[in-house]
Write a protein that holds these residues in place. Structure first.
Motif, PDB file in Angstrom:
ATOM      1  N   TRP A 107       0.839  -1.188   0.000  1.00 45.35           N
ATOM      2  CA  TRP A 107       0.000   0.000   0.000  1.00 45.35           C
ATOM      3  C   TRP A 107       0.878   1.244   0.000  1.00 45.35           C
ATOM      4  O   TRP A 107       2.030   1.203   0.449  1.00 45.35           O
ATOM      5  CB  TRP A 107      -0.893   0.032   1.242  1.00 45.35           C
ATOM      6  N   THR A 108       0.325   2.350  -0.464  1.00 46.15           N
ATOM      7  CA  THR A 108       1.062   3.612  -0.405  1.00 46.15           C
ATOM      8  C   THR A 108       1.046   4.163   1.018  1.00 46.15           C
ATOM      9  O   THR A 108       0.352   3.649   1.900  1.00 46.15           O
ATOM     10  CB  THR A 108       0.439   4.645  -1.360  1.00 46.15           C
ATOM     11  N   GLN A 199      -0.505   7.985  -6.418  1.00 46.27           N
ATOM     12  CA  GLN A 199      -1.161   8.247  -5.138  1.00 46.27           C
ATOM     13  C   GLN A 199      -1.560   9.712  -5.068  1.00 46.27           C
ATOM     14  O   GLN A 199      -0.939  10.568  -5.699  1.00 46.27           O
ATOM     15  CB  GLN A 199      -0.223   7.906  -3.985  1.00 46.27           C
ATOM     16  N   ASN A 214       3.940   6.374  -7.271  1.00 44.44           N
ATOM     17  CA  ASN A 214       4.106   5.411  -6.187  1.00 44.44           C
ATOM     18  C   ASN A 214       5.435   4.706  -6.410  1.00 44.44           C
ATOM     19  O   ASN A 214       5.554   3.812  -7.241  1.00 44.44           O
ATOM     20  CB  ASN A 214       2.946   4.407  -6.202  1.00 44.44           C
ATOM     21  N   TYR A 217       5.511   0.888  -6.330  1.00 41.85           N
ATOM     22  CA  TYR A 217       4.589   0.140  -7.176  1.00 41.85           C
ATOM     23  C   TYR A 217       5.246  -1.160  -7.630  1.00 41.85           C
ATOM     24  O   TYR A 217       6.390  -1.167  -8.086  1.00 41.85           O
ATOM     25  CB  TYR A 217       4.194   0.976  -8.387  1.00 41.85           C
ATOM     26  N   LYS A 221       8.670   1.626 -10.574  1.00 39.41           N
ATOM     27  CA  LYS A 221       8.374   3.036 -10.365  1.00 39.41           C
ATOM     28  C   LYS A 221       7.931   3.675 -11.675  1.00 39.41           C
ATOM     29  O   LYS A 221       8.562   3.498 -12.713  1.00 39.41           O
ATOM     30  CB  LYS A 221       9.604   3.764  -9.837  1.00 39.41           C
TER      31      LYS A 221
END
Length: 522
Positions: A107-108, A199, A214, A217, A221
Motif C-alpha cells: 500500500w502507499t 497516489q 508510487n 509500485y 516506479k
C-alpha cells in the motif's frame, strides 16, 4: 427552436471556437509531469466503490488495483490478466475460486503489504449496498474467505457470466486498504490509499487533483513523477489550455468540428477509446403522464438518433440500437426501437389526452456531453409537440438529484463491463430501482425483464444465455422503459510527445489508463 435552427446556431458557435490559435510548440526535454484537463467540475468521491462518473472512475483506475486487470489499452474481457493475484483456479463447476496473491505488493503511504484480509474486506464492502454503489453486481458471491495471508477463496451461490470481470480493475473490483479505510472513515473518499502506480498528494476543490508516483509500485516506479488532473468543464477553456501547452491531454468532445480541427494539427494525437458509453433517455414509468404507454411511445418517436450522430461526428458516435451498448456480449441489434416520426408523436399525445402537446421538465448535467445532447433532444422534441424544459445543474448535483427520483426523465450516459448482464441488471432490474435499498441506476423503475435477466445469470448454455439477454432487451425497448440515442466513444487529445506506453484502444472508464509505462518522448 427547430432542430435545423439549433444546428445553425451550434455551427456558428463551433466556428467561433474553431478560430483558436494552433497548439504552441513546447519543449519537452526530460519532462516527467503530466497535466490533464477533464470535463468535470470536481471530485465526487475517490472511494472506488462509489465512483460512478467517468472522472472519478478515471482517477480510481490510476490509484487502485484489483485481483485481475484488463491489459493496458484494452477493454476486451479476453485480455484480463493477473494484477494483485498472481494465479487462480476454480472448481469444475466454477462455483469456488481460489486466488493466490503476489507477495510483493505494498500500500502507499506506509500502510504495509496487501494481504488477503484487505481483499476480503474490499469485496465484502463492494457487495454491501450500504457501502457500495455496485452491490447488486456481487449478489452471487456467497462468501469471501482468507485461507491464509496470501490466499483468498470466493464461493458463489449461483453462476455468474464472468466472475473475473467483477474482480477486475473497475467499479467494485478495486481493492482498498482495510486499515486505511477504518482509520480515515469518511475522509477516505478524499484521502484514498491504493496500491496502483499513483497516489493522491492533494485536492484543490473544483480546481485539480495532484497525484505523485508510487515509488513502491510492484510493477516498477512510474516514469512520470507527477500528474495534475485539472477540472476544466468549459469546452473552450479546456481547448485553449491544451492548445497553449498549459495541459498535455484534454478530454475531447463528441463533435465532428472539434475532431476535424484537432486531427488537422500535426502536433496532436486524437485517441478514441472503447467501450462506448450508451446514452439513454430513461423514463420513470410509474409517474404520470409516463405511466401511459402512449406518452412514452410519443417520446420515442420524437428522437432522431441518426441526425444527432451526423451532427456530433461519426468517428466517435454511433446510432444506439438497443437498451445496452453495442459492444456488449449478448447485444440485440434489432429489439424494436421505434422509428423517428414526429407526426406519430403528436397523434399519440392527442390520443393520450394532450392534443396541444406536452410539457416536461428534466434535470440535466452541465457536463458538456450531456448538456449538448440534452439541447439537441430539446429541439427534436419541440418538432414533435413536446416542450422539454431543462433544469441544468452541476454534475455532482445532477447525480444526487436523479438518485432521489427528482426527474421523471433522466438522460444518462454509461459504459459497464461489456457483458449484457451488468448493464441489464444495473439499469433495468427491479432490484436496482431508485428508492430501494439495493438501488443502482434503474431510473425508469423498469421490471418487465426481471425473469429473463435472472434466468440468464444462471444459464450454463452460452447460446441460451445470449437469447435470454436479447429477449430482455426487446421487452425493455418495446415497453419504452428507456429510449436509445447514441453510443459514443471516449475521445481524448494529447500532445504527440506523450506516449501512453501501450496502444490505446480501450479502457473501462472510457478514458486513458496512465501506468508506470506512460512517458514523454524527448
Amino acid at each position: 427552436m427547430t432542430y435545423k435552427s439549433y444546428l445553425a446556431t451550434a455551427a456558428i458557435l463551433a466556428g467561433a471556437i474553431g478560430a483558436t490559435v494552433p497548439m504552441s510548440t513546447v519543449a519537452y526535454a526530460a519532462k516527467t509531469e503530466l497535466k490533464v484537463g477533464v470535463a468535470a467540475e470536481g471530485v465526487t468521491t475517490l472511494d472506488p466503490h462509489f465512483a460512478t462518473n467517468t472522472s472519478d472512475r478515471t482517477l480510481s483506475s490510476w490509484i487502485f488495483g484489483a485481483l485481475v486487470r484488463f491489459a493496458p489499452g484494452s477493454a476486451n474481457p479476453s485480455t484480463i490478466a493477473p494484477d494483485l493475484a498472481e494465479s487462480w483456479e476454480a472448481t469444475p463447476d466454477k462455483m469456488v475460486w481460489t486466488f493466490k496473491l503476489r507477495p510483493d505488493v505494498k500500500w502507499t503511504v506506509g500502510y504495509g503489504v496487501v494481504t488477503s484480509e484487505d481483499v476480503v474486506f474490499s469485496l465484502d464492502k463492494a457487495r454491501d449496498p450500504k457501502r457500495s454503489a455496485f452491490a447488486n453486481d456481487y449478489s452471487a458471491i456467497q462468501k469471501v474467505e482468507a485461507v491464509d495471508a496470501r490466499t483468498v477463496r470466493i464461493t458463489l451461490s449461483k453462476h455468474v457470466p464472468s466472475l473475473l470481470g467483477l474482480l477486475s480493475n473497475y467499479s467494485g473490483g478495486f481493492i482498498i486498504s482495510k486499515k486505511a479505510f477504518e482509520e480515515r472513515g469518511d475522509e477516505f473518499k478524499r484521502r484514498p490509499v491504493g496500491f496502483g502506480p499513483f497516489q493522491v498528494e492533494s485536492i484543490s476543490p473544483g480546481q485539480s487533483v495532484t497525484l505523485t508516483a508510487n515509488g513502491d509500485y510492484f510493477r516498477g516506479k512510474p516514469k512520470l513523477s507527477k500528474i495534475t488532473y485539472r477540472f476544466l468543464n468549459n469546452n473552450s477553456a479546456r481547448d485553449l489550455a491544451f492548445e497553449s501547452g498549459e495541459i498535455d491531454v484534454e478530454q475531447g468532445q463528441q463533435d465532428q468540428r472539434w475532431l476535424q480541427r484537432l486531427t488537422a494539427n500535426p502536433n496532436v494525437q486524437v485517441d478514441t477509446v472503447e467501450p462506448a458509453e450508451l446514452n439513454m433517455i430513461h423514463i420513470n414509468i410509474t409517474k404520470p403522464p409516463f405511466n401511459d404507454f402512449r406518452v412514452r411511445q410519443a417520446l420515442a418517436h420524437a428522437v432522431n438518433a441518426a441526425q444527432i450522430v451526423k451532427y456530433r461526428g461519426e468517428r466517435v458516435n454511433r446510432v444506439a440500437l438497443s437498451a445496452i451498448p453495442s459492444n456488449n456480449l449478448g447485444f440485440n441489434p434489432d429489439p424494436g426501437v421505434l422509428e423517428y416520426n414526429p407526426a406519430k408523436s403528436r397523434a399519440l399525445l392527442a390520443e393520450a389526452g394532450f392534443p396541444d402537446g406536452l410539457t416536461v421538465t428534466m434535470i440535466n448535467s452541465q457536463l458538456s456531453g450531456l448538456e449538448n445532447l440534452g439541447q439537441l433532444l430539446q429541439a427534436q422534441f419541440a418538432d414533435a409537440g413536446i416542450t422539454l424544459n431543462i433544469q441544468p445543474v452541476e454534475h455532482a448535483t445532477y447525480h444526487e438529484m436523479i438518485r432521489k427520483d427528482l426527474s421523471p426523465i433522466v438522460l444518462y450516459g454509461a459504459a459497464r463491463f461489456p457483458i449484457a448482464d451488468t448493464y441489464l441488471t444495473q439499469f433495468y432490474h427491479s432490484n436496482s430501482a431508485i428508492g430501494k435499498a439495493t438501488a443502482v441506476t434503474n431510473f425508469s423503475h423498469c421490471d418487465v425483464a426481471d425473469k429473463q435477466i435472472d434466468d440468464a445469470r444462471v444459464e450454463t448454455d452460452p447460446n441460451k444465455q445470449i437469447e435470454l439477454w436479447k429477449e430482455a432487451q426487446k421487452l425493455i425497448v418495446t415497453k419504452v422503459c428507456a429510449i436509445p440515442t447514441t453510443d459514443n466513444l471516449g475521445v481524448w487529445a494529447r500532445t504527440n510527445k506523450l506516449d501512453w506506453g501501450f496502444e490505446l484502444k480501450g479502457s473501462m472508464p472510457s478514458a486513458p489508463l496512465v501506468t508506470e509505462q506512460t512517458y514523454f518522448k524527448d
